[in-house]
Design an enzyme around this catalytic site. Structure first.
Site, short mmCIF file in Angstrom:
data_model
loop_
_atom_site.label_atom_id
_atom_site.label_comp_id
_atom_site.label_asym_id
_atom_site.label_seq_id
_atom_site.Cartn_x
_atom_site.Cartn_y
_atom_site.Cartn_z
N LYS A 187 0.83 -1.20 0.00
CA LYS A 187 0.00 0.00 0.00
C LYS A 187 0.87 1.26 0.00
CE LYS A 187 -1.84 2.94 2.63
NZ LYS A 187 -1.84 4.03 1.65
N GLY A 218 6.35 5.05 8.31
CA GLY A 218 5.55 6.26 8.33
C GLY A 218 5.78 7.00 9.62
N GLU A 246 9.01 1.40 11.13
CA GLU A 246 10.07 2.37 10.79
C GLU A 246 9.41 3.74 10.86
OE1 GLU A 246 13.12 1.66 10.36
OE2 GLU A 246 13.20 -0.46 9.81
N CYS A 272 13.28 10.69 6.96
CA CYS A 272 13.24 10.26 8.36
C CYS A 272 14.62 10.36 9.00
CB CYS A 272 12.72 8.84 8.45
SG CYS A 272 13.62 7.71 7.40
N GLU A 325 9.37 16.36 14.83
CA GLU A 325 9.86 16.13 13.47
C GLU A 325 9.20 17.15 12.54
OE1 GLU A 325 8.57 12.51 11.45
OE2 GLU A 325 10.63 12.22 10.78
P1 NAD Z 1 2.06 8.59 7.52
O1 NAD Z 1 2.28 7.90 8.82
O2 NAD Z 1 1.04 9.64 7.44
O3 NAD Z 1 1.66 7.51 6.40
C1 NAD Z 1 2.47 6.40 6.11
C2 NAD Z 1 1.62 5.35 5.43
O4 NAD Z 1 0.64 4.89 6.36
C3 NAD Z 1 0.85 5.85 4.21
O5 NAD Z 1 0.82 4.84 3.23
C4 NAD Z 1 -0.53 6.09 4.78
O6 NAD Z 1 -1.55 5.98 3.80
C5 NAD Z 1 -0.64 4.95 5.78
N1 NAD Z 1 -1.63 5.16 6.83
C6 NAD Z 1 -2.17 6.33 7.27
N2 NAD Z 1 -3.07 6.09 8.25
C7 NAD Z 1 -3.08 4.75 8.44
C8 NAD Z 1 -3.80 3.89 9.32
N3 NAD Z 1 -4.70 4.38 10.20
N4 NAD Z 1 -3.58 2.56 9.25
C9 NAD Z 1 -2.66 2.07 8.39
N5 NAD Z 1 -1.97 2.82 7.51
C10 NAD Z 1 -2.18 4.16 7.55
O7 NAD Z 1 3.48 9.09 7.07
P2 NAD Z 1 3.86 9.95 5.78
O8 NAD Z 1 3.39 11.34 6.03
O9 NAD Z 1 3.44 9.25 4.54
O10 NAD Z 1 5.46 9.87 5.84
C11 NAD Z 1 6.22 10.69 6.65
C12 NAD Z 1 6.62 9.95 7.92
O11 NAD Z 1 7.27 8.73 7.62
C13 NAD Z 1 7.61 10.75 8.73
O12 NAD Z 1 7.28 10.71 10.08
C14 NAD Z 1 8.93 10.00 8.48
O13 NAD Z 1 9.88 10.16 9.48
C15 NAD Z 1 8.46 8.61 8.37
N6 NAD Z 1 9.45 7.79 7.66
C16 NAD Z 1 10.18 6.87 8.37
C17 NAD Z 1 11.14 6.11 7.73
C18 NAD Z 1 11.96 5.10 8.48
O14 NAD Z 1 12.51 4.21 7.85
N7 NAD Z 1 12.07 5.18 9.80
C19 NAD Z 1 11.37 6.28 6.36
C20 NAD Z 1 10.61 7.22 5.68
C21 NAD Z 1 9.64 7.97 6.34
#
Ligand code: NAD
Length: 465
Positions: free
Chosen positions: A170, A223, A245, A279, A369
């Site tokens: 997804k 995320g 992550e 991230c 962040e």
């Molecule tokens: P997000 O948490 O909003 O979304 C991430 C994913 O989760 C998306 O595909 C989203 O559609 C899905 N999602 C949203 N709500 C959900 C739910 N209730 N249940 C299941 N899935 C759901 O994050 P974002 O804004 O897309 O990305 C930015 C974040 O990701 C930042 O906090 C960043 O630090 C983090 N990130 C972490 C890493 C790592 O490896 N640690 C790498 C890249 C990004």
């Protein structure tokens, strides 16, 4: 470009009846309209992955490796096309997008090679023979953010498929295009129908459904920490395995004995790369007080030299943010002592300038962040103070240590509560080395051989002799 059946689940959903637009953040123009999947489509995708599982786990390791190698080769062959898709959809500079596609291919090659190197063992016991097996989990849900869509998909797909799982991938709503193209390449590589399913829809609907679905054995989630918490809660109902992550607030620790020129030249890339939407961004720049003024001066010069503009241009080093909403959130962090604010192109695009702010570690900008091109400069007095400030955060993902003193570099690296560190470098990720967080940056490891543990279960069998 359009959503294409049968592998792409994208029938107009019950939840959102309007198609949604996938937008180029540099132009604000719609690239394509896609239909959103809803709960029914999520269930169908899981059912397809479940149906494909017995045959896929039975594929001989050599053949599974061959199929993954073919996929890696196709990613390389279509590298420029994938890089352009990613650059347009995320607004990231094309040079960076090419490097990310190259890494995705390396990741897939690595896990192709790992298929027959991740295995059980025999353990000496009395009265018989004890064997362990590495079993696949079944259907795994892979949930990916919008900042590195193809790269992070490959980090999860590679080990998941290598271990014999089938997947529902997804991508984030804003950036589904490279995952859709990858799904086509998966089929072209000869990986059977149903092994990889891409689900394009809202996280709170289809992501949540994957998290709670009884037939999904594991969620590999990347995320935000906030959504990650919900994933952990949602997974509890079915005792689902999770790898999380999550976010970061990493420190770039610069000691006075560092090569200051080199450290200052590198620091902008450690936080403004991908417009700070990383991230691993070292968004807290900690500088030893005796070198603070000199370093700040060098840093301002280096930051001012960053080429910000059209992501399609080979010379561009920083593009726009992902969306107007996100820009508003990033802007909300900037007040106080702004040391530097860069320029941005005029006209459309979700631009935000490179910004350096002098702060303390208690300020909001140093605690949360930002996920944008905004860095906090914070002085420290000595090594102990540096470690204290660096660790004074709920996160623990990455970080850098700049010093010419090797013993200090190792001492500080051991003292920092962080999963991925580099000394005299910004580097965070390589296909062959473990990646993941401490504390509220998550748990489980991606990349390297460690990731295979997260996509398999150890089974122990005792045979009485
Ligand atoms: P997000 O948490 O909003 O979304 C991430 C994913 O989760 C998306 O595909 C989203 O559609 C899905 N999602 C949203 N709500 C959900 C739910 N209730 N249940 C299941 N899935 C759901 O994050 P974002 O804004 O897309 O990305 C930015 C974040 O990701 C930042 O906090 C960043 O630090 C983090 N990130 C972490 C890493 C790592 O490896 N640690 C790498 C890249 C990004």
């Amino acid at each position: 470009m359009s959503a294409r059946p049968p592998r792409v689940v994208g029938r107009r959903g019950e939840i959102a009846r309007v198609p949604f637009s996938v937008v180029n953040p540099a132009t604000e123009q719609t690239i394509v309209e896609l239909d959103e999947a809803g709960v029914d489509e999520a269930d169908q995708a899981v059912a397809r992955a479940r149906a494909a599982y017995p045959a896929w786990r039975a594929v001989a390791p050599n053949d599974r490796a061959r199929l993954l190698r073919r996929l890696a080769a196709l990613v390389e062959e279509h590298g420029e096309e994938l890089a352009r898709i990613e650059s347009q959809n995320v607004g990231k500079p094309i040079v960076g997008a090419r490097a990310e596609v190259g890494m995705a291919a390396d990741v897939l090659h690595f896990y192709a090679g790992a298929v027959d190197k991740h295995h059980g063992e025999t353990i000496p016991v009395g009265g018989g023979v004890d064997l362990t097996f590495r079993e696949p989990l079944g259907v795994v849900g892979l949930i990916v953010p919008w900042n590195f869509p193809l790269n992070i998909s490959s980090w999860k797909l590679g080990p998941a498929l290598a271990c014999g799982n089938t997947v529902v991938l997804k991508p984030a709503e804003l950036t589904p295009l490279s995952a859709l193209r990858l799904a086509e390449l998966v089929l072209e590589a000869g990986i059977p129908e149903g092994v990889v399913n891409v689900l394009v829809g809202p996280g709170r609907v289809v992501g949540q459904r994957l998290v709670e679905h009884p037939d999904v054995a594991k969620i590999g989630f990347t995320g935000s920490t906030e959504v990650g918490r919900g994933v952990m809660r949602g997974a509890a109902g079915t005792i689902k395995r999770v790898t999380l992550e999550l976010g970061g607030k990493s420190a770039n620790v610069v000691f006075a004995d560092a090569d200051l020129e080199r450290a200052a030249a590198a620091a902008p890339y450690a936080v403004f790369d991908n417009a700070g939407q990383d991230c691993c961004a070292r968004s807290r720049i900690l500088v030893e007080r005796s070198a603070y003024d000199r370093f700040a001066e060098l840093l301002v010069t280096a930051t001012g030299a960053l080429a910000v503009g059209d992501p399609a241009d080979d010379a561009t080093e920083m593009g726009p943010l992902i969306s107007a909403d996100h820009r508003e959130r990033v802007a909300s962090f900037v007040d106080g002592d702004v040391l530097f604010r860069g320029d941005v192109p005029e006209g459309p695009g979700y631009w935000y300038p490179c910004t350096l702010v002098e702060a303390t570690n208690d300020d909001r900008i140093a605690r949360e962040e930002v996920f944008g091109p905004v860095a906090a400069l914070i002085p420290f007095t000595d090594e102990e103070d540096a470690v204290r400030i660096a660790n004074d955060t709920p996160y623990g993902l990455s970080g850098s240590i700049w010093t010419e003193n090797g013993a200090r570099a190792l001492r500080v690296a051991r003292a920092l509560e962080s999963g991925v560190l580099s000394v005299n470098s910004n580097s965070s990720v390589r296909h062959s080395t473990p990646f993941g967080g401490f504390k509220q940056s998550g748990f489980g490891r991606e990349l390297g051989l460690n990731a295979l543990d997260g996509y398999s279960e150890v089974k122990n069998v005792f045979v009485a002799t």
